[in-house]
Design a protein around this motif. Structure first.
Motif, PDB file in Angstrom:
ATOM      1  N   LEU A  89      -5.024  -1.373   8.663  1.00 38.59           N
ATOM      2  CA  LEU A  89      -5.909  -0.212   8.596  1.00 38.59           C
ATOM      3  C   LEU A  89      -5.184   1.000   8.013  1.00 38.59           C
ATOM      4  O   LEU A  89      -5.761   1.759   7.222  1.00 38.59           O
ATOM      5  N   GLN A  90      -3.913   1.163   8.388  1.00 39.63           N
ATOM      6  CA  GLN A  90      -3.161   2.315   7.897  1.00 39.63           C
ATOM      7  C   GLN A  90      -2.819   2.173   6.410  1.00 39.63           C
ATOM      8  O   GLN A  90      -2.834   3.163   5.676  1.00 39.63           O
ATOM      9  N   ILE A  91      -2.539   0.956   5.958  1.00 33.81           N
ATOM     10  CA  ILE A  91      -2.231   0.735   4.543  1.00 33.81           C
ATOM     11  C   ILE A  91      -3.454   1.034   3.677  1.00 33.81           C
ATOM     12  O   ILE A  91      -3.358   1.670   2.624  1.00 33.81           O
ATOM     13  N   VAL A  92      -4.619   0.581   4.137  1.00 29.87           N
ATOM     14  CA  VAL A  92      -5.851   0.862   3.394  1.00 29.87           C
ATOM     15  C   VAL A  92      -6.094   2.366   3.329  1.00 29.87           C
ATOM     16  O   VAL A  92      -6.514   2.895   2.290  1.00 29.87           O
ATOM     17  N   ALA A  93      -5.810   3.074   4.421  1.00 29.16           N
ATOM     18  CA  ALA A  93      -5.950   4.539   4.426  1.00 29.16           C
ATOM     19  C   ALA A  93      -4.989   5.172   3.426  1.00 29.16           C
ATOM     20  O   ALA A  93      -5.362   6.076   2.667  1.00 29.16           O
ATOM     21  N   LEU A  94      -3.747   4.686   3.403  1.00 27.78           N
ATOM     22  CA  LEU A  94      -2.736   5.220   2.499  1.00 27.78           C
ATOM     23  C   LEU A  94      -3.119   5.013   1.038  1.00 27.78           C
ATOM     24  O   LEU A  94      -2.844   5.863   0.175  1.00 27.78           O
TER      25      LEU A  94
ATOM     26  N   LEU B  86      -0.060  11.773   2.774  1.00 29.01           N
ATOM     27  CA  LEU B  86       0.760  11.142   1.735  1.00 29.01           C
ATOM     28  C   LEU B  86      -0.091  10.726   0.545  1.00 29.01           C
ATOM     29  O   LEU B  86       0.320  10.858  -0.607  1.00 29.01           O
ATOM     30  N   ASN B  87      -1.297  10.234   0.833  1.00 28.75           N
ATOM     31  CA  ASN B  87      -2.192   9.821  -0.243  1.00 28.75           C
ATOM     32  C   ASN B  87      -2.584  11.007  -1.122  1.00 28.75           C
ATOM     33  O   ASN B  87      -2.542  10.921  -2.357  1.00 28.75           O
ATOM     34  N   VAL B  88      -2.941  12.107  -0.494  1.00 30.48           N
ATOM     35  CA  VAL B  88      -3.340  13.292  -1.249  1.00 30.48           C
ATOM     36  C   VAL B  88      -2.143  13.860  -2.017  1.00 30.48           C
ATOM     37  O   VAL B  88      -2.277  14.290  -3.171  1.00 30.48           O
ATOM     38  N   ALA B  89      -0.946  13.843  -1.403  1.00 28.85           N
ATOM     39  CA  ALA B  89       0.259  14.314  -2.094  1.00 28.85           C
ATOM     40  C   ALA B  89       0.540  13.432  -3.310  1.00 28.85           C
ATOM     41  O   ALA B  89       0.897  13.936  -4.386  1.00 28.85           O
TER      42      ALA B  89
END
Length: 198
Positions: A148-153, A186-189
């Motif tokens: 779930l966290q990887i998909v979010a990332l 992290l994704n937005v960065a």
């Protein structure tokens, strides 16, 4: 014979807890709770159930229902309800800030690929959260939190955040939500860095 007790312990993420009747504790799984229209069980609920045992002979609550009638709530339960009443908190505020930031950065790139990636991974996140919630309720194999966290990332955090609230799943566990917010940041960065390279 029917018993009535208090749900002395409830682990919503795992879907089980323990009903206490005169000092005796009965294991209760979410699959044994009938008519969830009143909502999921909460610690302090009155539970009416059929007493039974599991394969090892341990006390187990069967055919249980939640009784949230007009009985007077204890001060402890009132305090607990006040602390958990609102689901909107600091994590949600960060998400509300990140959503427009991500949208602005994605639009500045002028590349539709980023918007497509966000939509795709968000859809995957919703499906995974639904699947995990379904398995939690029915006692099946769960989706690993790391997945779930990887998909979010990867960009699915908007869909994951929406799924957390719509499904009321993974929306209370502080450690999970902290990692989730870090993944979104992290994704937005990463998106901001990529926009400068395009």
């Amino acid at each position: 014979m029917v018993e009535e007790g208090i749900l002395a312990e409830w682990r919503d993420e795992q879907g089980f807890g323990f009903v206490e009747v005169s000092g005796k504790r009965y294991f209760l799984h979410i699959s044994a709770v009938k008519r969830l229209g009143a909502g999921r069980p909460r610690q302090g609920d009155r539970i009416v159930f059929q007493p039974g045992t599991d394969a090892q002979g341990r006390p187990r609550a069967l055919a249980a229902t939640i009784d949230r009638g007009p009985a007077k709530a204890s001060p402890r339960r009132i305090a607990r309800g006040a602390s958990n009443g609102s689901r909107f908190d600091f994590f949600d505020l960060l998400m509300l800030i990140l959503l427009p930031v991500a949208a602005i950065v994605a639009l500045r790139t002028g590349q539709p690929l980023f918007a497509i990636a966000y939509a795709l991974f968000s859809a995957i996140a919703v499906v995974l959260y639904w699947h995990d919630k379904h398995r939690a309720v029915n006692g099946g194999r769960r989706v690993p939190e790391s997945t779930l966290q990887i998909v979010a990332l990867l960009g699915g955090w908007p869909g994951a955040w929406i799924a957390q609230h719509l499904l009321r799943h993974k929306s209370r566990k502080a450690s999970f939500r902290a990692v989730f917010v870090a993944s979104a940041l992290l994704n937005v960065a990463g998106l901001a860095w990529l926009s400068g390279q395009v």
